[in-house]
Design a protein around this motif. Structure first.
Motif, mmCIF file in Angstrom:
data_model
loop_
_atom_site.group_PDB
_atom_site.id
_atom_site.type_symbol
_atom_site.label_atom_id
_atom_site.label_comp_id
_atom_site.label_asym_id
_atom_site.label_seq_id
_atom_site.Cartn_x
_atom_site.Cartn_y
_atom_site.Cartn_z
ATOM 1 N N HIS A 124 0.818 -1.225 0.000
ATOM 2 C CA HIS A 124 0.000 0.000 0.000
ATOM 3 C C HIS A 124 0.844 1.263 0.000
ATOM 4 O O HIS A 124 0.328 2.358 0.154
ATOM 5 C CB HIS A 124 -0.916 0.012 1.236
ATOM 6 N N TYR A 130 -2.370 9.667 4.813
ATOM 7 C CA TYR A 130 -3.436 10.348 5.555
ATOM 8 C C TYR A 130 -3.110 11.829 5.687
ATOM 9 O O TYR A 130 -2.018 12.210 6.069
ATOM 10 C CB TYR A 130 -3.544 9.729 6.944
ATOM 11 N N GLU A 182 -8.841 5.892 -3.760
ATOM 12 C CA GLU A 182 -8.748 7.093 -2.916
ATOM 13 C C GLU A 182 -8.559 8.346 -3.766
ATOM 14 O O GLU A 182 -9.062 9.427 -3.410
ATOM 15 C CB GLU A 182 -7.605 6.967 -1.906
ATOM 16 N N ASP A 203 -8.685 3.938 7.573
ATOM 17 C CA ASP A 203 -8.331 2.680 6.916
ATOM 18 C C ASP A 203 -8.831 1.538 7.786
ATOM 19 O O ASP A 203 -8.286 1.268 8.859
ATOM 20 C CB ASP A 203 -6.823 2.588 6.727
ATOM 21 N N ASP A 246 -11.706 3.580 3.818
ATOM 22 C CA ASP A 246 -11.002 2.713 2.879
ATOM 23 C C ASP A 246 -11.150 1.262 3.328
ATOM 24 O O ASP A 246 -11.050 0.960 4.514
ATOM 25 C CB ASP A 246 -9.523 3.108 2.832
#
Length: 464
Positions: A124, A130, A182, A203, A246
């Protein structure tokens, strides 16, 4: 060598035995490791070297007030942070999660669980970190520069986003991992009147179930040990803005009913308080699961699904976007080499490889491939041999199938060219080391030497 496993990991812990043992196990698993006995040493290491993941204890000198996590997130926002602690506390856990950590693990942690956490963080890494969207970021209702592409599926997507600009409908974005969910969520937020408000990310794969209520609803001073002040939650901070969940398919069943109530009532009660708070929040959720299948199997609430999927956007896989692959590759080339600016383009052969590849990792995999190409390139163009080996092998397989149907002469020439390109890419990656290159190719050293001689390739030309 697996590219993921060759990642460089910084381990920060003040327990010498744990530090030494963890580093030894990770090295055996193929990772590079650097050890730091405290948070201060870890920050010095981050300033000195490049790392792909940071594993950090909480209760150690230099991180007792989350100094390592805070400075790490501020100064190195692209590096995933994983907390591994033997003395968890709810306040520090909440603060850690709010800083955008990738995972929160409790000692003693099984090595298999630690490996899984590291691999998830690496997978990821390309995701935007963030952050809040402030009023300084002006929404543009008709231009979405972060969404690159001209294919019919992307043109349809842009039209949907424009139509959503003047609505408050909740949105569910589905699609394979790495398709840019996103990015689309942020575009929806910025193009709407809520663009001046906050865009809060949660998340669902990274928050321990026991922390969900405090993270989402906030808590009151004194509501639990260590709660020294009132703390606003995601819902409070996203009022007049957008809350983005998410991987909503990972939301624990115990929290689904609570989220449903907030969506229905637009009210919530912070932990430790009795008075309800009214909010005005738009919900955008993303998942790579088939949520309808999850509903039918009883793992996801049907009523919550219908509340979230007022508008359902399915993002196309990169392999279905045609020449968008080339546009995105050149976009990443420009974006990633802004400092160097030494590479003008991809060679025609490299572009053909990118266009024909299946892209199981989608846009995230393409971005990583371009980044590797920039690092490996020697001239002004990125060549096939500069691209990841998985793409080269896929191209070789495709080429082999194609030339099998061609006249014998052209078939032989094409296979020879592909074989030579593969040898060169191995030598470049292994800095001309024949033994390591042969091992990567699954060949004996003698057999590898024979191929080098056949194609007139000199390993010394690739030594660094």
């Amino acid at each position: 060598m697996n590219e993921t496993q060759s990642a460089h990991i910084l381990i920060a812990d003040d327990e010498p035995l744990y530090l030494r043992t963890t580093a030894e196990l990770l090295r055996k698993a193929g990772f590079q490791c650097t050890c730091a006995p405290n948070g201060t040493a870890a920050l010095e290491a981050l300033a000195r070297e490049a790392f792909d993941v940071v594993l950090s204890d909480l209760n150690m000198p230099g991180n007792l007030k989350l100094e390592l996590l805070r400075e790490g997130r501020t100064n190195w926002p692209d590096i995933p942070l994983i907390v591994v602690t033997g003395a968890p506390s709810l306040p520090t856990a909440i603060d850690s999660v709010r800083l955008g950590i990738s995972d929160y693990l409790l000692k003693p942690v099984k090595f298999e669980d630690l490996l899984s956490s590291i691999r998830r963080a690496l997978a990821h890494r390309a995701h935007p970190n963030y952050r809040k969207v402030t009023s300084a970021e002006k929404p543009d209702k008709r231009r979405f520069l972060e969404i690159v592409g001209t294919s019919p599926p992307i043109q349809e997507l842009l039209e949907i986003i424009e139509r959503l600009a003047d609505t408050d409908a909740n949105v569910l974005i589905s699609g394979e991992s790495g398709t840019g969910k996103e990015v689309v969520a942020r575009a929806i937020h910025r193009s709407s009147y809520r663009g001046k408000g906050n865009f809060q990310v949660i998340d669902c794969t990274a928050v321990p179930e026991s922390l969900f209520e405090s993270i989402l609803f906030g808590h009151a001073k004194g509501s639990f040990t260590g709660a020294i002040k009132d703390q606003a939650g995601v819902f409070m901070e996203s009022t007049e803005g957008t809350a983005f969940f998410d991987e909503i398919g990972e939301l624990p069943a115990s929290q689904q009913a609570k989220l449903l109530r907030v969506i229905q009532e637009q009210t919530f009660t912070p932990v430790g308080k009795t008075k309800q708070i009214q909010v005005n929040t738009r919900f955008i959720c993303a998942t790579n699961r088939d949520l309808e299948l999850e509903v039918n199997s009883g793992r996801f609430r049907r009523d919550l699904f219908y509340r979230l999927a007022v508008i359902h956007i399915e993002l196309p896989a990169l392999r279905d976007r045609g020449d968008d692959v080339i546009l995105l590759a050149r976009h990443f080339l420009d974006q990633l080499q802004k400092v160097k600016c030494r590479i003008s383009d991809f060679s025609e052969e490299a572009l053909a490889l990118l266009r024909s590849y299946d892209w199981p990792g989608n846009i995230r995999e393409l971005r990583n491939a371009v980044e590797r190409g920039i690092d490996m390139a020697h001239g002004e163009e990125i060549l096939p041999s500069d691209l990841p080996r998985s793409i080269q092998r896929a191209g070789l397989d495709s080429q082999s199938q194609s030339v099998a149907k061609s006249p014998a002469g052209t078939r032989s020439d094409a296979l020879d060219d592909a074989e030579r390109d593969y040898l060169v890419s191995l030598l470049r990656e292994q800095s001309g080391n024949v033994a390591q290159s042969a091992r990567e190719a699954g060949m004996s050293r003698q057999g590898f030497h024979k191929l080098l001689k056949k194609h007139g390739v000199n390993a010394n030309d690739y030594r660094q």
